[in-house]
Design an enzyme around this catalytic site. Structure first.
Site, PDB file in Angstrom:
ATOM      1  N   HIS A  43       0.862  -1.185   0.000  1.00  0.00           N
ATOM      2  CA  HIS A  43       0.000   0.000   0.000  1.00  0.00           C
ATOM      3  C   HIS A  43       0.900   1.237   0.000  1.00  0.00           C
ATOM      4  O   HIS A  43       1.191   1.809   1.049  1.00  0.00           O
ATOM      5  CB  HIS A  43      -0.904  -0.007   1.239  1.00  0.00           C
ATOM      6  CG  HIS A  43      -1.947   1.063   1.245  1.00  0.00           C
ATOM      7  ND1 HIS A  43      -3.206   0.869   1.781  1.00  0.00           N
ATOM      8  CD2 HIS A  43      -1.938   2.339   0.794  1.00  0.00           C
ATOM      9  CE1 HIS A  43      -3.912   1.983   1.664  1.00  0.00           C
ATOM     10  NE2 HIS A  43      -3.150   2.891   1.061  1.00  0.00           N
ATOM     11  N   GLU A  70      -2.607  -1.791  -3.309  1.00  0.00           N
ATOM     12  CA  GLU A  70      -3.786  -1.076  -2.826  1.00  0.00           C
ATOM     13  C   GLU A  70      -3.417   0.362  -2.504  1.00  0.00           C
ATOM     14  O   GLU A  70      -2.259   0.676  -2.213  1.00  0.00           O
ATOM     15  CB  GLU A  70      -4.380  -1.760  -1.592  1.00  0.00           C
ATOM     16  CG  GLU A  70      -3.467  -1.790  -0.375  1.00  0.00           C
ATOM     17  CD  GLU A  70      -4.117  -2.462   0.821  1.00  0.00           C
ATOM     18  OE1 GLU A  70      -5.005  -3.315   0.618  1.00  0.00           O
ATOM     19  OE2 GLU A  70      -3.723  -2.133   1.958  1.00  0.00           O
ATOM     20  N   HIS A 190      -8.279  -5.803   7.323  1.00  0.00           N
ATOM     21  CA  HIS A 190      -8.124  -4.772   8.341  1.00  0.00           C
ATOM     22  C   HIS A 190      -8.422  -5.347   9.720  1.00  0.00           C
ATOM     23  O   HIS A 190      -9.553  -5.675  10.048  1.00  0.00           O
ATOM     24  CB  HIS A 190      -8.994  -3.535   8.114  1.00  0.00           C
ATOM     25  CG  HIS A 190      -8.423  -2.310   8.782  1.00  0.00           C
ATOM     26  ND1 HIS A 190      -7.517  -1.479   8.167  1.00  0.00           N
ATOM     27  CD2 HIS A 190      -8.587  -1.820  10.025  1.00  0.00           C
ATOM     28  CE1 HIS A 190      -7.161  -0.508   9.000  1.00  0.00           C
ATOM     29  NE2 HIS A 190      -7.801  -0.704  10.143  1.00  0.00           N
TER      30      HIS A 190
END
Length: 238
Positions: A43, A70, A190
């Protein structure tokens, strides 16, 4: 079986704290694959405070499993993804200064933008995933963008799991079932960890992928990386 994609951002955070190249992010990614991970997630953020854009270019020729990039689709991010051409791009509505992802997209307010992005990436052979919460109307709209998958933002599940795991999982099962009915693949991520992952996976057996970074790296401090990946995969096989 649900694939485990290891997010290696925290590895880059440790490296950047001291400078130099220890730990070596590229080698850690390769070792994660060697130890059984079915994917690597990064990310990159605009300030490159953990994963650097140069890391992403370096990882591309080395990854032998699935490569998932991401992030928030700013122009620099879009350009990176189109040049690297990962297996999957996950679109996340992060503010540039966000410490970590903290919500899914409001697809209604961003429908045209997301649809355009999905079309751009799909035309280059890149699988698309949109980061969303459990709001059903939001998921219905996500399907209309043409995305291949959604990624469910699982922080609320992780927060309420210790209090009442059945209540915590219920909206995610409903959301995942709707996504499945709409022809969407379902990813999740998450705050998933060794305590709550097996129950989540058991209740959504059509789950395609989980992306886990922070908890996995924390566990690796105690168990070692190889054993930790085995423990997470056991949760997904239970």
């Amino acid at each position: 079986m649900t694939n485990l994609s290891v997010n290696i951002n925290k590895v880059a955070t440790i490296r950047n704290a001291r400078g130099g190249n220890m730990p070596n992010v590229l080698k850690v990614a390769q070792d994660c694959e060697l130890f059984g991970a079915q994917g690597i997630t990064v990310h990159p953020r605009p300030d490159e405070r953990h994963i650097r854009y140069s890391d992403v270019y370096g990882l591309k020729p080395l990854i032998r499993t699935e490569f998932n990039i991401e992030g928030y689709p700013c122009d620099k991010f879009i350009d990176l993804v189109l040049k690297v051409k990962p297996t999957q791009v996950t679109l996340v509505p992060d503010a540039p200064d966000a410490i970590t992802s903290n919500s899914g997209w409001n697809v209604k307010d961003n429908f045209d933008y997301l649809s355009e992005l999905v079309d751009t990436f799909t035309s280059q052979g890149i699988r698309t995933s949109i980061f969303v919460g459990t709001d059903l109307a939001n998921i219905e709209l996500a399907a209309k963008t043409g995305t291949d998958r959604i990624e469910l933002y699982t922080e609320p599940y992780a927060t309420y799991y210790p209090e009442d795991r059945d209540k915590a999982i219920a909206p995610f099962v409903e959301a995942a079932q709707l996504a499945k009915n709409l022809g969407l693949g379902v990813n999740a991520g998450h705050d998933l960890n060794l305590e709550n992952l097996a129950f989540f996976n058991k209740n959504i057996p059509w789950l395609e992928e989980v992306s886990i970074g922070h908890a996995l790296i924390c566990d690796a401090l105690y168990h070692g990386l190889q054993e930790t990946i085995a423990l997470y995969k056991a949760c997904l096989n239970s």
